[in-house]
Enzyme design. Structure first.
Site, PDB file in Angstrom:
ATOM      1  N   LYS A   1       0.830  -1.211   0.000  1.00 51.61           N
ATOM      2  CA  LYS A   1       0.000   0.000   0.000  1.00 51.61           C
ATOM      3  C   LYS A   1       0.868   1.266   0.000  1.00 51.61           C
ATOM      4  CE  LYS A   1      -4.071  -2.224   0.937  1.00 51.61           C
ATOM      5  NZ  LYS A   1      -3.605  -3.604   0.797  1.00 51.61           N
TER       6      LYS A   1
HETATM    7  C1  LIG Z   1      -4.007  -4.769   0.078  1.00 50.91           C
HETATM    8  C2  LIG Z   1      -3.159  -5.975   0.020  1.00 50.91           C
HETATM    9  C3  LIG Z   1      -3.351  -6.983  -0.956  1.00 50.91           C
HETATM   10  C4  LIG Z   1      -4.487  -6.935  -1.955  1.00 50.91           C
HETATM   11  O1  LIG Z   1      -4.289  -5.972  -2.932  1.00 50.91           O
HETATM   12  P1  LIG Z   1      -5.513  -5.471  -3.832  1.00 50.91           P
HETATM   13  O2  LIG Z   1      -4.992  -4.342  -4.629  1.00 50.91           O
HETATM   14  O3  LIG Z   1      -6.572  -5.032  -2.838  1.00 50.91           O
HETATM   15  O4  LIG Z   1      -5.957  -6.624  -4.648  1.00 50.91           O
HETATM   16  C5  LIG Z   1      -2.485  -8.064  -0.973  1.00 50.91           C
HETATM   17  N1  LIG Z   1      -1.485  -8.172  -0.068  1.00 50.91           N
HETATM   18  C6  LIG Z   1      -1.280  -7.234   0.879  1.00 50.91           C
HETATM   19  C7  LIG Z   1      -0.170  -7.417   1.853  1.00 50.91           C
HETATM   20  C8  LIG Z   1      -2.094  -6.103   0.959  1.00 50.91           C
HETATM   21  O5  LIG Z   1      -1.864  -5.186   1.917  1.00 50.91           O
END
Ligand SMILES: *Cc1c(COP(=O)(O)O)cnc(C)c1O
Length: 494
Positions: A111
């Site tokens: 993120k």
């Molecule tokens: C948010 C997240 C995901 C999923 O990603 P999306 O873009 O929502 O599909 C996968 N792994 C981690 C560690 C995340 O924080």
């Protein structure tokens, strides 16, 4: 020519900066570019570029109403020493695949790749559109997004951020990460309730027209750092282009050689960014969508039916525990031939009945994708087997992707070179990771486990973990669900 953004549910069309400011279209749809731009630079040129230079080459095609100076300034402020490596997103070759490590930012999860730049895109967009108010970000979090948003917005001028989390409903490390957040514009509040109540509370505050007027008078307006904001999606296209160019620069692939990409998926944002990269002309063969036990997307790709009516499973990859993948709407719109009425019809079915079926013609358009899932047991086993074979330790989300990649190869015999998006540091999910490697770790405390992981993986403990160990608690407000609005007003002094 300027690239415009259109709602997936109507003709509403805005500029890139307006789409970033609004987040969601007025009709509840998501903004999508009216055409996917082409990559204007060759792989040869890209292979000599830094992460920041690549970010500019990619993002300028999407954010066409930003000047060169504005966009470069956003990029410079985002991808700096908050990341623990100048590469920003390093590639690690292990066990027959390339792991694209997207966790070197402030909160050691992917993120950060988008949330470190979103605050700057947002404040620049505000200036461009003559918004004089200070932007107040409101977020409800089940753990990860809240901290990444706090880290991104901390001390960014003309912004404030309020994060609500369920008191007792996040992990001790996640709570410690949030309540020790520095920055005079940050505010973290625990609520006596669960995540859904926190989220509903935030939605109610967003929808309160009286409050909106009061805020405007006092010089404030709300905005959201939600993953459906186009300002989060566009920065994610960058690292796929960067990784491809790096493979080329290092002689791992030849010119125009196609690669596969595996993405551990929840809200469908990260894999959609890879799909956009492919549509820009990046030589990607298959987009492999990896799910955990909440395998709505696997079922969708195999049957053409999206059905959220099922039991919600809590897994060791919590950031993928999702039954409504909101960014999927952007793909649905596209495979419906950019027909917003058809998309609207399906989204109405989803909200009324919790399910919809796509047409055969739409299904044809999904050939770029392959979906599969990994059970809890399989995820733990693959973490252990990769560690035993290579010494490389991956987190649980990345473990889901690694297992699905194994299944893909067994299913297809496709030996195309493959990038696996590594979305979190194993230090973020230490307990599940260490338990997968050896059950003897079960009795240890969280920080002790981090020490052990550091030893066995031969990786230094990331700053994100070491700095919270003895950090002072700076936020101790706890409120009832019904008090959320008042708490926000008090923080803003209105
Ligand atoms: C948010 C997240 C995901 C999923 O990603 P999306 O873009 O929502 O599909 C996968 N792994 C981690 C560690 C995340 O924080």
């Amino acid at each position: 020519m300027e690239l415009m953004y259109k709602s997936t549910r109507s003709d509403e069309t805005v500029t890139a900066s307006q789409a970033i400011l609004k987040g969601l279209a007025s009709d509840g749809g998501l903004f999508v570019p009216t055409a996917l731009p082409e990559l204007k630079v060759s792989v040869e040129e890209l292979s000599k570029m830094s992460y920041k230079e690549t970010a500019y080459a990619v993002m300028k095609e999407f954010l066409t109403d930003f000047t060169e100076e504005e966009l470069k300034s956003c990029i410079d402020k985002a991808y700096d020493s908050k990341f623990d490596t100048e590469e920003i997103a390093p590639l690690v070759k292990a066990d027959g695949a390339y792991y694209l490590e997207l966790f070197h930012g402030a909160t050691i999860a992917f993120k950060d790749m988008a949330l470190s730049i979103l605050p700057h895109l947002l404040t620049t967009s505000a200036k461009k559109n003559n918004v004089k108010n200070e932007i107040v970000i409101l977020t409800a979090t089940s753990g990860d997004t809240g901290k990444a948003a706090l880290a991104g917005f901390a001390d960014v001028p003309n912004t404030r951020i309020v994060v609500f989390y369920p008191k007792g409903g996040v992990s001790p490390i996640q709570e410690k990460q949030m309540v020790t957040q520095k920055g005079s514009n940050t505010f973290v509040v625990g609520i006596n309730g669960n995540f859904d109540q926190a989220q509903s509370g935030v939605k109610a505050i967003f929808g309160n027209k009286e409050l909106e007027k009061e805020m405007d008078k006092a010089g404030f307006q709300f905005s959201s750092a939600n993953s459906i904001n186009i300002g989060r999606l566009v920065p994610q296209v960058v690292y796929y282009v960067y990784a491809y160019a790096k493979l080329y620069a290092e002689g791992e692939i030849s010119k125009d050689e196609k690669i596969n990409v595996v993405v551990p998926t929840g809200n469908f944002g990260n894999i959609l960014a890879a799909y956009y990269a492919k549509n820009m002309g990046l030589p990607i063969n298959k987009l492999i969508c990896a799910s955990n036990d909440n395998k709505v997307l696997y079922d969708f790709f195999t049957t053409g039916t999206y059905d959220k009516n099922r039991e919600f499973m809590l897994t060791t990859s919590p950031s993928m525990d999702i039954l409504i993948s909101s960014n999927l709407e952007r793909l649905i719109y596209k495979i419906a031939g950019c027909d917003h009425e058809k998309n609207q019809e399906l989204m109405m079915l989803l909200s009324k009945e919790g399910r919809y079926d796509i047409t055969d013609a739409m299904k044809e358009e999904l050939k770029d994708f392959y979906g599969n899932y990994s059970t809890e047991k399989e995820t733990a086993e693959v973490i252990k087997s990769i560690y035993d074979k290579t010494g490389y330790v991956i987190d649980t989300h990345t473990g889901v992707a690694a297992e699905v990649y194994k299944k893909y190869v067994a299913d297809t015999n496709d030996c195309t070179k493959t990038i696996i998006a590594s979305t979190a540091s194993p230090f973020k999910f230490t307990r599940s990771v260490m338990n997968a490697i050896d059950s003897k770790y079960d009795s240890m405390g969280d920080f002790e486990l981090a020490d052990e992981l550091s030893k066995i993986a031969n990786v230094e403990i990331p700053k994100a973990i070491s700095e919270i160990r003895d950090a002072k608690v700076l936020h101790d407000t706890v409120c009832e669900v019904g008090e959320m609005e008042n708490v926000v007003k008090k923080f803003l002094g209105i």
